[in-house]
Write a protein that holds these residues in place. Sequence first.
Motif, short mmCIF file in Angstrom:
data_model
loop_
_atom_site.label_atom_id
_atom_site.label_comp_id
_atom_site.label_asym_id
_atom_site.label_seq_id
_atom_site.Cartn_x
_atom_site.Cartn_y
_atom_site.Cartn_z
N CYS A 158 -5.04 65.84 -25.87
CA CYS A 158 -6.15 65.65 -24.94
C CYS A 158 -7.44 65.74 -25.74
N CYS B 269 -2.93 65.92 -19.42
CA CYS B 269 -3.25 67.15 -20.14
C CYS B 269 -2.80 68.37 -19.32
N CYS C 88 -6.56 70.44 -18.45
CA CYS C 88 -7.58 69.90 -17.55
C CYS C 88 -6.99 68.91 -16.55
N CYS D 274 -9.61 68.92 -24.40
CA CYS D 274 -9.09 70.29 -24.57
C CYS D 274 -8.44 70.51 -25.94
N ARG E 299 -6.37 65.78 -16.85
CA ARG E 299 -6.78 64.37 -16.93
C ARG E 299 -5.65 63.51 -17.48
#
Length: 286
Positions: A188, A174, A177, A191, A179
């Motif tokens: 994501c 992402c 963020c 988000c 991740r």
Amino acid sequence: MTLEHRTDPESFFASLKDRFRSGEAADAEFSVGYRIAGDGGGDWKVTVGEGGLNVEKDPAGFDDCHVIVHTDLNGFSGAVRGGAGDRGTFPPPSIRIETVRLPGSGGAVGIEPDLTPSVALRLFDRRRPAGGNRPEELVSLKVMNAIDQRFATGPVMGRWFAGLKDRKFLANKCPECGRTQIPPREICAVCRVRAEEFVELGPKGTITAWDLVYYASPDPLTGAIRETPYAVVYVMLDGASEQEAFSLELKKSDIGNMKIGGRVRPVWAEKTKGSYEDILYFELDD
Ligand SMILES: [Zn+2]
């Protein structure tokens, strides 16, 4: 001997009352409209409820029906005479089923299980042609139709499967963020932004949880039953974000030594083709 090629809707609907098994209908409640095009066709409404049956010719409307079946004489005859329920597809192409409302719902769209042909087979005796001169059934063939199809994986899962073919775990990352998602998903989930950067994880990782399976479900694609017991390990591949464990079977001979925190590595198929079967299992990495 003459063969009846078409089922006359008028006589079919007239026969429903005699064939209705009210004892089977205690919990059934539905209303189906039939709009059959062509000479000899017409509109009918069949309602089952409170253990009773009502068949109406030329109803004022179909507003209170759960579904409306639109078809022509050929489609209708085929469905009635084909012993609906043992065919590969339902509905056949000549029949269009319009969902108006679902029993007990405000109008969600879908096919309610109670409206499928198996229910019709339960609620009604089989139809016998009038006149007592029943045609002889010469051949009965049970056929399971298979449809040859190709599915597009799409740009995101396509990258994932192409990675497996190269013996790599490709997650996407992402941009907000940071991740990683494995297998990758287009957006994501936290988000809600597109995650278009791909990063390679692993190939080694750490076991965070495991399941030991003693009673296996049949494989949904082949019906085969796996040998038990087998273990599924949840692996945080090196570089993966929290909560993004990847799960797969552990090598059988390693089951006795598996533990949370144990290190594992993937074992790849000799010949990879871009599918989940490319990863045979994880094994302990001592
Ligand atoms: Zn994010």
